[in-house]
Design a protein around this motif. Structure first.
Motif, PDB file in Angstrom:
ATOM      1  N   SER A 649      36.199   6.069  54.639  1.00 23.82           N
ATOM      2  CA  SER A 649      36.393   7.267  53.814  1.00 23.82           C
ATOM      3  C   SER A 649      35.396   7.353  52.666  1.00 23.82           C
ATOM      4  N   HIS A 650      34.558   6.328  52.513  1.00 23.81           N
ATOM      5  CA  HIS A 650      33.527   6.335  51.461  1.00 23.81           C
ATOM      6  C   HIS A 650      32.178   5.930  52.053  1.00 23.81           C
ATOM      7  N   PRO A 651      31.644   6.718  52.981  1.00 23.50           N
ATOM      8  CA  PRO A 651      30.384   6.333  53.631  1.00 23.50           C
ATOM      9  C   PRO A 651      29.198   6.261  52.672  1.00 23.50           C
ATOM     10  N   GLU A 652      29.312   6.947  51.540  1.00 27.27           N
ATOM     11  CA  GLU A 652      28.209   6.927  50.578  1.00 27.27           C
ATOM     12  C   GLU A 652      28.022   5.569  49.916  1.00 27.27           C
ATOM     13  N   LEU A 653      29.029   4.695  50.007  1.00 28.48           N
ATOM     14  CA  LEU A 653      28.923   3.388  49.354  1.00 28.48           C
ATOM     15  C   LEU A 653      28.125   2.377  50.174  1.00 28.48           C
ATOM     16  N   GLU A 654      28.064   2.569  51.461  1.00 25.90           N
ATOM     17  CA  GLU A 654      27.408   1.571  52.308  1.00 25.90           C
ATOM     18  C   GLU A 654      25.952   1.318  51.918  1.00 25.90           C
ATOM     19  N   PRO A 655      25.106   2.360  51.751  1.00 24.47           N
ATOM     20  CA  PRO A 655      23.711   2.087  51.348  1.00 24.47           C
ATOM     21  C   PRO A 655      23.598   1.469  49.960  1.00 24.47           C
ATOM     22  N   ILE A 656      24.559   1.761  49.077  1.00 25.16           N
ATOM     23  CA  ILE A 656      24.522   1.171  47.736  1.00 25.16           C
ATOM     24  C   ILE A 656      24.853  -0.319  47.810  1.00 25.16           C
ATOM     25  N   ILE A 657      25.878  -0.641  48.593  1.00 18.13           N
ATOM     26  CA  ILE A 657      26.234  -2.054  48.772  1.00 18.13           C
ATOM     27  C   ILE A 657      25.075  -2.800  49.413  1.00 18.13           C
ATOM     28  N   TRP A 658      24.449  -2.168  50.401  1.00 19.62           N
ATOM     29  CA  TRP A 658      23.319  -2.818  51.066  1.00 19.62           C
ATOM     30  C   TRP A 658      22.172  -3.076  50.091  1.00 19.62           C
ATOM     31  N   THR A 659      21.937  -2.142  49.179  1.00 18.34           N
ATOM     32  CA  THR A 659      20.856  -2.309  48.205  1.00 18.34           C
ATOM     33  C   THR A 659      21.106  -3.542  47.332  1.00 18.34           C
ATOM     34  N   LEU A 660      22.339  -3.693  46.843  1.00 13.94           N
ATOM     35  CA  LEU A 660      22.666  -4.876  46.038  1.00 13.94           C
ATOM     36  C   LEU A 660      22.573  -6.142  46.879  1.00 13.94           C
ATOM     37  N   PHE A 661      23.076  -6.087  48.093  1.00  9.74           N
ATOM     38  CA  PHE A 661      23.053  -7.234  49.008  1.00  9.74           C
ATOM     39  C   PHE A 661      21.610  -7.655  49.292  1.00  9.74           C
ATOM     40  N   GLN A 662      20.775  -6.687  49.609  1.00  3.84           N
ATOM     41  CA  GLN A 662      19.376  -6.984  49.924  1.00  3.84           C
ATOM     42  C   GLN A 662      18.628  -7.493  48.695  1.00  3.84           C
ATOM     43  N   HIS A 663      18.919  -6.918  47.542  1.00  2.00           N
ATOM     44  CA  HIS A 663      18.307  -7.374  46.289  1.00  2.00           C
ATOM     45  C   HIS A 663      18.655  -8.845  46.029  1.00  2.00           C
ATOM     46  N   THR A 664      19.888  -9.221  46.302  1.00  6.55           N
ATOM     47  CA  THR A 664      20.321 -10.603  46.086  1.00  6.55           C
ATOM     48  C   THR A 664      19.558 -11.553  46.994  1.00  6.55           C
ATOM     49  N   LEU A 665      19.418 -11.188  48.258  1.00  4.73           N
ATOM     50  CA  LEU A 665      18.716 -12.061  49.206  1.00  4.73           C
ATOM     51  C   LEU A 665      17.246 -12.190  48.857  1.00  4.73           C
ATOM     52  N   SER A 683      31.038 -10.336  48.161  1.00  3.81           N
ATOM     53  CA  SER A 683      30.919 -10.192  46.710  1.00  3.81           C
ATOM     54  C   SER A 683      30.204  -8.892  46.348  1.00  3.81           C
ATOM     55  N   ALA A 684      29.160  -8.550  47.099  1.00  2.00           N
ATOM     56  CA  ALA A 684      28.433  -7.302  46.835  1.00  2.00           C
ATOM     57  C   ALA A 684      29.327  -6.096  47.078  1.00  2.00           C
ATOM     58  N   MET A 685      30.133  -6.145  48.128  1.00  2.00           N
ATOM     59  CA  MET A 685      31.030  -5.028  48.420  1.00  2.00           C
ATOM     60  C   MET A 685      32.051  -4.849  47.304  1.00  2.00           C
ATOM     61  N   TYR A 686      32.636  -5.947  46.847  1.00  3.57           N
ATOM     62  CA  TYR A 686      33.625  -5.828  45.782  1.00  3.57           C
ATOM     63  C   TYR A 686      32.989  -5.310  44.493  1.00  3.57           C
ATOM     64  N   ALA A 687      31.786  -5.789  44.179  1.00  2.00           N
ATOM     65  CA  ALA A 687      31.129  -5.396  42.933  1.00  2.00           C
ATOM     66  C   ALA A 687      30.848  -3.899  42.898  1.00  2.00           C
ATOM     67  N   ILE A 688      30.315  -3.355  43.997  1.00  3.20           N
ATOM     68  CA  ILE A 688      29.972  -1.932  44.020  1.00  3.20           C
ATOM     69  C   ILE A 688      31.235  -1.080  43.986  1.00  3.20           C
ATOM     70  N   CYS A 689      32.261  -1.481  44.722  1.00  2.00           N
ATOM     71  CA  CYS A 689      33.515  -0.719  44.686  1.00  2.00           C
ATOM     72  C   CYS A 689      34.111  -0.730  43.288  1.00  2.00           C
ATOM     73  N   LYS A 690      33.916  -1.823  42.579  1.00  3.07           N
ATOM     74  CA  LYS A 690      34.454  -1.930  41.225  1.00  3.07           C
ATOM     75  C   LYS A 690      33.757  -0.947  40.276  1.00  3.07           C
ATOM     76  N   LEU A 746      25.819  -3.406  36.910  1.00  2.00           N
ATOM     77  CA  LEU A 746      26.190  -2.317  36.004  1.00  2.00           C
ATOM     78  C   LEU A 746      25.227  -1.139  36.095  1.00  2.00           C
ATOM     79  N   GLN A 747      24.012  -1.374  36.571  1.00  2.00           N
ATOM     80  CA  GLN A 747      23.053  -0.276  36.714  1.00  2.00           C
ATOM     81  C   GLN A 747      23.530   0.777  37.708  1.00  2.00           C
ATOM     82  N   TYR A 748      24.369   0.346  38.663  1.00  2.00           N
ATOM     83  CA  TYR A 748      24.833   1.294  39.673  1.00  2.00           C
ATOM     84  C   TYR A 748      25.882   2.245  39.111  1.00  2.00           C
ATOM     85  N   ALA A 749      26.389   1.954  37.925  1.00  2.00           N
ATOM     86  CA  ALA A 749      27.343   2.855  37.285  1.00  2.00           C
ATOM     87  C   ALA A 749      26.649   3.830  36.337  1.00  2.00           C
TER      88      ALA A 749
END
Length: 896
Positions: A649-665, A683-690, A746-749
C-alpha cells in the motif's frame, strides 16, 4: 547367524530410567521430583513431569515456558498435555539435562516424531521461545529421523530370509553400528553403505535353507556360509576366531539389487571391523545404552511399526496416464517411485558417469597446457593435491567418524577428477577467446587452483550429502553446530584454508565450463554464491575488506555507478582468469566499468573528468566490480520481496528504502563486518518507515521476514553489536545502525531528500534453465513456465489447455482466480503483489527481545506525554486495522 533377542516375547525392550542410566557425560545426580515443591502448578502437569523423571529445575523452567507460550498464543488449539510435553523437551534440551528420551515423551503425549517437531516449532510464537541451541537440535533430529525412515523402508524391501527375529537382529545390529561408527548419523549415503555391509554379514551367516534363492546362490558361488557355535556360555576372555573375509560376490549382489555402485564397496574396510565384534554380544542391551545416551528416538520401533516413528500411510491414487497405442503389457516401461535413497544413488551414478573418461592425473591436453607455461606448474599442482588430500581425508574422518577416513579419500579422488576436467575446459575456452596457449600466470596462481579444487569437492559433497548448508554462527559465535560435526558448506573453505571471496570468483566459470552438472548442483552452487555475498565474505579477515580499503583510501565520494550503467543488464562474461588475475588496486570506484573489452560499457560508466592535479587511476579490480554488481542485485531482489509482503500500500517507499540500503553498502560497508545483508535491509526499511510516519513495527518486519525463502531466525535473533557481543536486530538498530546513519536517515524527512539511487535491472540468472517453472513473486503456490511449443500461442490454445492450473492449497473465494490471471498475464512480470492473499502480516503480540521493555526500536520508553499519545495513536491504528481485516474476512466467508 545373529543371536536372537533374549527378551523375544516383547516387541519393545524395557526402557531403563533415564535418571539413572543417561549416557550424558555432563549429567549431574539430581534428586527426584518433589511434588510438594510444585503445588502452584497444574496437578496433571506435575504428574507428566514425574512420569518423565524430570528434575525440579526442569519442571520449573518448563512451567514458566508454558505460561509464556499460553500468554503469547491467541488461542490454544492443541491439548495442554501435548504442549506441556513440548515445553519439557525444550527446557531439558536448553539446560542439557538428561531426563528422558524423545521416544518417552512421544509416548507420553501420543504424537509421532513429525507431529511433535512441528508442535515444538509452533511454540516460537514470540520468536525467542526456541533458542538457537534447541533449533539446531530439532534440525539435526529431524534429518536423522528422515534418514533412518528412508533406510528402514529400503531394509524392509530386502527380504533375505523368513525368520523375523533374525531380521530384527540384523536391523538392531545396523542401528548400533551406525551409532558407533558415525558421528553424523544423518549422512544418508554412508549409512546406506553401512546397511549393505550389515546385510552382507547377516545373510552369509544364515543357514542356506532359510535364505531367499537370490542370496543363497550369491554366497554359494564363493564359499559355504561359515558355521558358528554359540559362545554365550563360553568365557569372554577367549579370543575370537579369525574374522572371515567379506563375500564380494554377495556384496555386489546387494549393491545391484539396491542400485548402489559396487565400486564404492571399499567401505567394507571400515564397516566389517566395526560390525563383527557385535555378533557375540547382546545387541539389544548395547543398543539400549546407546539409545538412552543419545536421548532421541528408539530406532528399533521402526521394525515394530510403532506409531511414534512411522508416518501415517496415505493412499496414493494411480496417476492417470494417456493410453499408448500398439504397446503390449510387456513393452510398458514402469518407472519406480523416487525415494531419497534412489535419488541419492542416481545423483552419484550421474556424477561418476560424467567422470568416466576423466582420470586422477592430468590428461594429455592438460599436461600440454602445463608444459607450455613459462614456469611449468605440474609439480606444484601435484604437491598441492597431496597436501590437501591428506587434510581433507583427516577432517572428513573427524566430522563423520574415525573409520570414514578412507571414504573421505574416495570423495577427494572423485573431486580431483572433476577438478582436472573443469580446468581443461576452462583453458580450452580461454585459448579460443584469447588465441594464446601460455597461461603461466593463471596456472601458477595457488589461489586459483585451491578455489577450483574446492568447488569440485563441494560438488562431490553436495552430490553425496544433498544440498545443505550450515545455519547460524555468522562469525563463529552463533552457537550452531561445531565445525567438526558438519560437512555442509562452507566447511570445505575451512578445510582448504580458502577465503570465501576467492571461492566466489570461480563459481560462475565452473558452472559454464561443465554443462553436465545437474540442476540441483547448479542451484546448490548458486546458493553458495548468495551465502558468500550476504554474509560469509564479510567475516573479519576477508580479503574483501582490503580491496574496499584500497578503494576508499583516496576519499572517493562520487556516485558508485552512473544511472545509465547501474540499470544495464549484468553481463556474465567474466572468466576465472579475469577475476583471479585482477589487480588488487582498484582505482577510485567501488564498481568500475564491467569489462574493458566492451566499449559501450566503458562509455556508459566513465567517471567525471579529473582535475589535472589528480593522481591517475590505477587498473580496476574485476573481482570487486562483479562482486558488488551481484551484491546489489541480490540485495534489491530480497528487498523487493520484503516490500511486497509489507508495503504493497506504500509503493513509493521502496525506492527510498533501496537508496538508504544501497548507500549503506557503498559508503558504510564496515556495518557488514561480521553481519548479514538482511540485517541492514530490515534496519533500512524500519528507518525509512519511521521518518515517513508509516506505522510499521520491527515485530511486523521480523514476522514477514520469517516467511521469505532461505531465511533463518538467527539472522534477527543473533546480531553482532560489538566485538564478541551479540543481541537482537532491535538492539543492533538502536545502538549501531541508527547511531551511524542518523544524519543520513533524517535527510529523508526533509524537503530536499537525497537523490534516489537507480534501480538495478534484475537479469535472468545465468544459472537458470530456460524451461524451469518460475514462482510468481508475491505468492507461494503460483508457478509459470514457458510454452513447450511456439505454435501453442494463447490465442489458439483450447479452453482446457489454457487453464493448466495446479492448486496445492485452498485459495479461498473464487474471485481470487481472476487476480491470479491478472498477475500471471502481467507483461512486465513485476514483483508488485496484485494477488491480495491478506493484509499486512499481523505483528506478534509480544517481542520479548525488545530493549529494556521498549515496544519499539526508537530508543524511547513509556513515561512521557508525547510517548503516551503516540502509544494511544498506535493502539487505535492497530485496532482499526484489525477491525477492517475482521470485516473483510467475514464478508469473504459469507461469499463462500
Amino acid at each position: 547367524m545373529p543371536p536372537k533377542k533374549r527378551n523375544s516375547g516383547t516387541t519393545q525392550s524395557k526402557e531403563l530410567k533415564p535418571g539413572a542410566e543417561s549416557g550424558s557425560p555432563d549429567k549431574k545426580e539430581s534428586p527426584e521430583l518433589s511434588v510438594k515443591n510444585h503445588r502452584d502448578k497444574d496437578a496433571e502437569f506435575v504428574t507428566l513431569c514425574k512420569s518423565l523423571h524430570v528434575t525440579d529445575l526442569v519442571c520449573d523452567r518448563a512451567w514458566t515456558l508454558w505460561k509464556t507460550v499460553q500468554d503469547g498464543m491467541e488461542e490454544v488449539t492443541d491439548s495442554q498435555k501435548r504442549l506441556w510435553g513440548a515445553c519439557l523437551y525444550v527446557s531439558a534440551t536448553d539446560m542439557d539435562v538428561a531426563c528422558f528420551t524423545l521416544t518417552q515423551v512421544l509416548k507420553a503425549v501420543s504424537l509421532n516424531v513429525k507431529q511433535f517437531l512441528a508442535l515444538v516449532r509452533k511454540l516460537d510464537v514470540n520468536l525467542d521461545t526456541i533458542s538457537t541451541k534447541v533449533n539446531s537440535a530439532l534440525t539435526r533430529l529431524e534429518k536423522k529421523y528422515d534418514v533412518t525412515l528412508a533406510l528402514y523402508q529400503r531394509f524392509e524391501n530386502v527380504s533375505f530370509q523368513r525368520e523375523r527375529e533374525t531380521i530384527r537382529s540384523c536391523w538392531t545390529m545396523f542401528l548400533l553400528a551406525k551409532g558407533r561408527a558415525l558421528q553424523m548419523e544423518d549422512d544418508l549415503v554412508i549409512s546406506f553403505q553401512l546397511l549393505l555391509c550389515t546385510l552382507e554379514l547377516c545373510i552369509k551367516r544364515c543357514p542356506p535353507d532359510l535364505l531367499q534363492p537370490l542370496y543363497k546362490s550369491a554366497i554359494s558361488k564363493v564359499q559355504s556360509p561359515p558355521t558358528r557355535t554359540s559362545r554365550r556360555n563360553q568365557s569372554k576372555a577367549k579370543s575370537r576366531p579369525v574374522e572371515p573375509e567379506v563375500d564380494l560376490q554377495l556384496l555386489k549382489t546387494l549393491c545391484k539389487e539396491n542400485e548402489c555402485n559396487a565400486e564404492e564397496s571399499s567401505y567394507k574396510h571400515f564397516a566389517f571391523g566395526l560390525i563383527f565384534p557385535l555378533i557375540a554380544n547382546e545387541l539389544n542391551q548395547q543398543y539400549e545404552e546407546h539409545y538412552l545416551k543419545s536421548r532421541d528416538f528408539d530406532g528399533r520401533l521402526f521394525f515394530d511399526g510403532d506409531e511414534t516413528v512411522l508416518v501415517p500411510k496415505v493412499e496414493i491414487s494411480q496417476v492417470e496416464k494417456t493410453p499408448k497405442k500398439n504397446l503390449s503389457d510387456e513393452d510398458t516401461v514402469l518407472i519406480p517411485p523416487q525415494t531419497p535413497i534412489r535419488a541419492a544413488m542416481n545423483s552419484i551414478q550421474q556424477l561418476r558417469g560424467d567422470l568416466t573418461s576423466s582420470g586422477d592425473q592430468p590428461s594429455t591436453n592438460l599436461a600440454t597446457y602445463f608444459k607450455n607455461c613459462t614456469v611449468d606448474p605440474t609439480q606444484e599442482v601435484l604437491k598441492r593435491l597431496e597436501t590437501l588430500g591428506q587434510a581433507f581425508s583427516q577432517r572428513f574422518g573427524q566430522a563423520v567418524g574415525p573409520r570414514c577416513v578412507v571414504l573421505g579419500r574416495q570423495r577427494f579422488n572423485l573431486g580431483v577428477k572433476l577438478y582436472y576436467k573443469v580446468m581443461e575446459a576452462m583453458l580450452k575456452s580461454e585459448e579460443k577467446r584469447l588465441s594464446v596457449q601460455n597461461f603461466s600466470k593463471l596456472l601458477n596462481d595457488s589461489t586459483f587452483h585451491t578455489s577450483l579444487l574446492a568447488c569440485a569437492l563441494e560438488v562431490v559433497m553436495a552430490t553425496y550429502g544433498g544440498s545443505s548448508f550450515k545455519t547460524g554462527g555468522y562469525n563463529n559465535g552463533g552457537g550452531g553446530e561445531a565445525a567438526e560435526t558438519n560437512v555442509c558448506f562452507p566447511w570445505i573453505l575451512d578445510v582448504v584454508n580458502l577465503a570465501a571471496f576467492d571461492f566466489y570468483k570461480v563459481i560462475e566459470s565452473f558452472i559454464k565450463a561443465d554443462p553436465t552438472l545437474s540442476k540441483d548442483i547448479v542451484k546448490h552452487l548458486e546458493t553458495c554464491e548468495n551465502l558468500i555475498m550476504e554474509r560469509i565474505a564479510w567475516r573479519t579477515g576477508s580479503p574483501l575488506f582490503e580491496l574496499l580499503k584500497l578503494e576508499h583510501e583516496d576519499g572517493a565520494a562520487e556516485q558508485v555507478e552512473t544511472p545509465a550503467s547501474f540499470s544495464q543488464p549484468l553481463q556474465h562474461n567474466h572468466t576465472a582468469a579475469d577475476l583471479y588475475l585482477s589487480p588488487m588496486r582498484s582505482g577510485l570506484r567501488v564498481l568500475p566499468p564491467e569489462s574493458q573489452a566492451t566499449p559501450s560499457s566503458q562509455a556508459s560508466s566513465q567517471p567525471p573528468t579529473q582535475p589535472a592535479s589528480q593522481t591517475p587511476r590505477l587498473p580496476k579490480s574485476n573481482s570487486l566490480s562483479l562482486f558488488y554488481k551481484k551484491l546489489y542485485r541480490l540485495a534489491y531482489t530480497r528487498l523487493k520481496i520484503l516490500c511486497s509482503y509489507l508495503l504493497s500500500s506504500h509503493p513509493e517507499l521502496e525506492p527510498i528504502i533501496w537508496t538508504l540500503f544501497q548507500h549503506t553498502l557503498q559508503h558504510e560497508h564496515e556495518l557488514m563486518r561480521g553481519r548479514h545483508l538482511d540485517q541492514l535491509m530490515m534496519s533500512a526499511m524500519y528507518a525509512i518507515c519511521k521518518v515517513k510516519s508509516v506505522d510499521l513495527r520491527f515485530k511486523t518486519i521480523v514476522t514477514a521476514y520469517k516467511n521469505m525463502p532461505n531465511t533463518n531466525q538467527e539472522t534477527f535473533k543473533h546480531v553482532l553489536i560489538t566485538e564478541g557481543h551479540y543481541d537482537s536486530i532491535i538492539v543492533f538498530y538502536n545502538q549501531v545502525f541508527m547511531q551511524k546513519l542518523k544524519t543520513n536517515i533524517l535527510q529523508y524527512a526533509s524537503t530536499r531528500p537525497p537523490t534516489l539511487s537507480p534501480i538495478p535491472q534484475i537479469p535472468r540468472s545465468p544459472y537458470k534453465f530456460p524451461n524451469s517453472p518460475l514462482r510468481v513473486p508475491g505468492s507461494n503456490n503460483v508457478y509459470i513456465s514457458p510454452l513447450k511449443s511456439p505454435r501453442m500461442s494463447p490465442g489458439i490454445m483450447t479452453p482446457r489447455s489454457r487453464m493448466l492450473v495446479s492448486i496445492g492449497e485452498s485459495f479461498g473465494p473464487s474471485n481470487r482466480f481472476q487476480k491470479i490471471n491478472q498477475m500471471v498475464n502481467s507483461s512486465d512480470r513485476s514483483f508488485k503483489r496484485t494477488l491480495d492473499l491478506g493484509s499486512t502480516p499481523k505483528p506478534l503480540k509480544r517481542l520479548r527481545f525488545d530493549v529494556d521493555g521498549q515496544d519499539e526500536a526508537d530508543g524511547s520508553k513509556s513515561g512521557g506525554d508525547s510517548t503516551l499519545i503516540q502509544k494511544l495513536a498506535e493502539m487505535s491504528s492497530t485496532r482499526s486495522r484489525m477491525q477492517e481485516q475482521k470485516m473483510k474476512e467475514d464478508a469473504e466467508s459469507r461469499k463462500e
